[in-house]
Write a protein that holds these residues in place. Structure first.
Motif, PDB file in Angstrom:
ATOM      1  N   VAL A   1     -19.028  22.468   7.003  1.00  0.00           N
ATOM      2  CA  VAL A   1     -18.283  21.223   7.195  1.00  0.00           C
ATOM      3  C   VAL A   1     -19.249  20.059   7.411  1.00  0.00           C
ATOM      4  N   GLY A   2     -20.297  20.304   8.212  1.00  0.00           N
ATOM      5  CA  GLY A   2     -21.278  19.255   8.454  1.00  0.00           C
ATOM      6  C   GLY A   2     -21.973  18.814   7.187  1.00  0.00           C
ATOM      7  N   THR A   3     -22.298  19.763   6.317  1.00  0.00           N
ATOM      8  CA  THR A   3     -22.934  19.429   5.045  1.00  0.00           C
ATOM      9  C   THR A   3     -22.006  18.575   4.192  1.00  0.00           C
ATOM     10  N   ALA A   4     -20.735  18.961   4.150  1.00  0.00           N
ATOM     11  CA  ALA A   4     -19.762  18.198   3.362  1.00  0.00           C
ATOM     12  C   ALA A   4     -19.616  16.779   3.893  1.00  0.00           C
ATOM     13  N   VAL A   5     -19.603  16.619   5.218  1.00  0.00           N
ATOM     14  CA  VAL A   5     -19.471  15.284   5.809  1.00  0.00           C
ATOM     15  C   VAL A   5     -20.682  14.418   5.475  1.00  0.00           C
ATOM     16  N   VAL A   6     -21.876  14.990   5.627  1.00  0.00           N
ATOM     17  CA  VAL A   6     -23.095  14.241   5.292  1.00  0.00           C
ATOM     18  C   VAL A   6     -23.071  13.851   3.821  1.00  0.00           C
ATOM     19  N   GLY A   7     -22.645  14.781   2.972  1.00  0.00           N
ATOM     20  CA  GLY A   7     -22.583  14.479   1.549  1.00  0.00           C
ATOM     21  C   GLY A   7     -21.595  13.380   1.225  1.00  0.00           C
ATOM     22  N   ALA A   8     -20.445  13.385   1.905  1.00  0.00           N
ATOM     23  CA  ALA A   8     -19.435  12.354   1.659  1.00  0.00           C
ATOM     24  C   ALA A   8     -19.943  10.975   2.060  1.00  0.00           C
ATOM     25  N   VAL A   9     -20.680  10.926   3.184  1.00  0.00           N
ATOM     26  CA  VAL A   9     -21.231   9.650   3.641  1.00  0.00           C
ATOM     27  C   VAL A   9     -22.332   9.168   2.701  1.00  0.00           C
ATOM     28  N   ARG A  10     -23.118  10.098   2.201  1.00  0.00           N
ATOM     29  CA  ARG A  10     -24.274   9.746   1.373  1.00  0.00           C
ATOM     30  C   ARG A  10     -23.901   9.478  -0.080  1.00  0.00           C
ATOM     31  N   TYR A  11     -22.794  10.040  -0.549  1.00  0.00           N
ATOM     32  CA  TYR A  11     -22.451   9.996  -1.973  1.00  0.00           C
ATOM     33  C   TYR A  11     -22.468   8.594  -2.583  1.00  0.00           C
ATOM     34  N   PRO A  12     -21.871   7.578  -1.950  1.00  0.00           N
ATOM     35  CA  PRO A  12     -21.891   6.235  -2.586  1.00  0.00           C
ATOM     36  C   PRO A  12     -23.287   5.664  -2.762  1.00  0.00           C
ATOM     37  N   HIS A  13     -24.242   6.149  -2.011  1.00  0.00           N
ATOM     38  CA  HIS A  13     -25.593   5.592  -2.053  1.00  0.00           C
ATOM     39  C   HIS A  13     -26.556   6.431  -2.909  1.00  0.00           C
ATOM     40  N   LEU A  14     -26.041   7.482  -3.525  1.00  0.00           N
ATOM     41  CA  LEU A  14     -26.914   8.338  -4.334  1.00  0.00           C
ATOM     42  C   LEU A  14     -27.291   7.643  -5.631  1.00  0.00           C
ATOM     43  N   PRO A  15     -28.494   7.908  -6.151  1.00  0.00           N
ATOM     44  CA  PRO A  15     -28.894   7.326  -7.446  1.00  0.00           C
ATOM     45  C   PRO A  15     -28.093   7.930  -8.594  1.00  0.00           C
ATOM     46  N   ALA A  16     -28.218   7.335  -9.746  1.00  0.00           N
ATOM     47  CA  ALA A  16     -27.450   7.798 -10.912  1.00  0.00           C
ATOM     48  C   ALA A  16     -27.900   9.168 -11.388  1.00  0.00           C
ATOM     49  N   ARG A  17     -29.149   9.535 -11.085  1.00  0.00           N
ATOM     50  CA  ARG A  17     -29.651  10.853 -11.483  1.00  0.00           C
ATOM     51  C   ARG A  17     -30.167  11.568 -10.230  1.00  0.00           C
ATOM     52  N   LEU A  18     -29.793  12.843 -10.118  1.00  0.00           N
ATOM     53  CA  LEU A  18     -30.161  13.651  -8.958  1.00  0.00           C
ATOM     54  C   LEU A  18     -31.113  14.759  -9.376  1.00  0.00           C
ATOM     55  N   VAL A  19     -32.005  15.121  -8.483  1.00  0.00           N
ATOM     56  CA  VAL A  19     -32.880  16.266  -8.740  1.00  0.00           C
ATOM     57  C   VAL A  19     -32.029  17.526  -8.738  1.00  0.00           C
ATOM     58  N   SER A  20     -32.111  18.307  -9.792  1.00  0.00           N
ATOM     59  CA  SER A  20     -31.309  19.532  -9.892  1.00  0.00           C
ATOM     60  C   SER A  20     -32.128  20.792  -9.690  1.00  0.00           C
TER      61      SER A  20
END
Length: 373
Positions: free
Chosen positions: A143-162
């Motif tokens: 749950v904590g990971t999902a929350v951090v991801g939700a907060v961070r998602y709008p600020h992520l760059p257009a390309r992510l390291v996969s």
């Protein structure tokens, strides 16, 4: 010899070490996958089979390590070493098993013995409470990971390291999508659900009770509780590793330096704890000690079985090579292993085979999903 092949053969050393321990972890009434009267665990033939097994495993592990270190391709070192270790270990086990099986047959170890099947109805009417609280860390981390991801998602760059290499350096990228950004969270959900479900099912599964052991039911209770706790801790450890990987992907922490160590540390520590607990309790709780030691195991057993020559039913016909259980009349889906610690499936039940296929599919897909992020 390739210096970078050394880390690749470390798992082989771990497997060899665990293989050496395995004969010490199984119940006295099962030796190398062969059902025997408990007192025959000290028979000279069984003792010689153990020595043969230990010598063989030591030799196989040494050959596997050398094969991994000196194989032509450094990239294939781990695969070659693992194949040699697994194939050699199975061959050594089968050799030791054949010695015990031949001695049992030629010596008529079950002749004149009253063979019984023991049950304890309280395991159904008053089962050991499942340790649900131990699942909370895994759920909280997910749950904590999902929350951090939700907060961070709008600020992520257009390309992510996969994908990162072993040194923590990015090697490939993916476009920002919900799947690419939250793929590791999905892995966490899958891992947590799978381990919790399997822990609950096996904790409520078939109990293997030795007719010559008066503490068999108590051993079973302690065993399933301890294993459930260890598996739930392992789920939390895997989720924590996925959390650290997600932080790196979301550019919240650096991925170089000691990051690979941080990534592996939770799983390594949880696995070490699982090994320690396994050695402490043994398969089915066989290494647990009660007041009076093991001497009373020959006198009376659970369910009112007394010292009249009664032994656990000889059920070897259902165990192919002592490893594969096939019994169409047994409703159990999971049964305790004959050699090793944990459970295997009843291949005589179609539902069990389907469940095994599903588990293996998840086990294959999770590393693929994790490795692609």
């Amino acid at each position: 010899m390739h210096a970078n092949a050394v880390p690749a053969v470390l798992p082989v050393l771990l497997i060899g070490f665990l293989s050496l321990l395995t004969p010490l972890l199984t119940p006295r009434s099962v030796q190398f996958g062969v059902r025997v009267p408990a007192e025959r665990a000290d028979d000279p033939v069984v003792a010689q089979a153990r020595r043969t097994y230990w010598t063989g495993i030591g030799a196989v592990t040494a050959v596997a390590v050398l094969a991994g270190l000196f194989v032509a391709s450094a990239g294939a070192a781990g695969i070659v070493a693992m194949l040699v270790e697994l194939a050699g270990s199975v061959a050594v086990y089968l050799l030791a098993r054949s010695h015990v099986a031949d001695a049992k047959r030629d010596g008529h170890w079950f002749e004149g013995r009253r063979q019984v099947t023991v049950t304890d109805t309280t395991l159904r009417t008053r089962p050991e409470p499942f340790p649900w609280l131990w699942a909370l860390p895994a759920v909280a981390i997910t749950v904590g990971t999902a929350v951090v991801g939700a907060v961070r998602y709008p600020h992520l760059p257009a390309r992510l390291v996969s994908h990162y290499d072993i040194g923590g350096h990015p090697t490939s990228y993916a476009d920002k999508t919900f799947l690419s950004a939250f793929g590791l969270v999905m892995v966490q959900v899958g891992i947590t659900a799978l381990i919790v479900a399997l822990s609950w099912i096996t904790a409520r599964g078939k109990a293997e009770l030795d007719a010559q052991d008066p503490h068999a039911a108590e051993r079973h209770r302690r065993f399933v509780t301890a294993m459930a706790r260890c598996l739930l801790v392992l789920a939390a450890a895997v989720d924590l590793t996925m959390f650290f990987a997600a932080l790196a992907m979301w550019k919240l922490v650096g991925s170089t330096g000691l990051f690979p160590v941080l990534l592996l540390a939770p799983i390594v520590l949880a696995t070490a704890g699982l090994i320690v607990v396994t050695v402490r309790i043994g398969q089915g709780g066989s290494r647990l000690r009660f007041d009076g030691g093991d001497g009373d195991r020959k006198a009376t057993g659970p369910g009112g079985v007394t010292g009249t020559g009664a032994v656990t039913r000889d059920d070897d016909r259902f165990w192919k090579l002592g490893m594969i259980y096939i019994n169409r009349e047994d409703p159990a889906v999971f049964v305790q292993k004959r050699f090793g610690v944990g459970w295997t499936v009843n291949f005589g039940r179609p539902a069990a085979v389907g469940l095994l296929v599903g588990i293996l599919a998840i086990a294959v897909l999770v590393p693929v999903l994790a490795g692609s992020h």
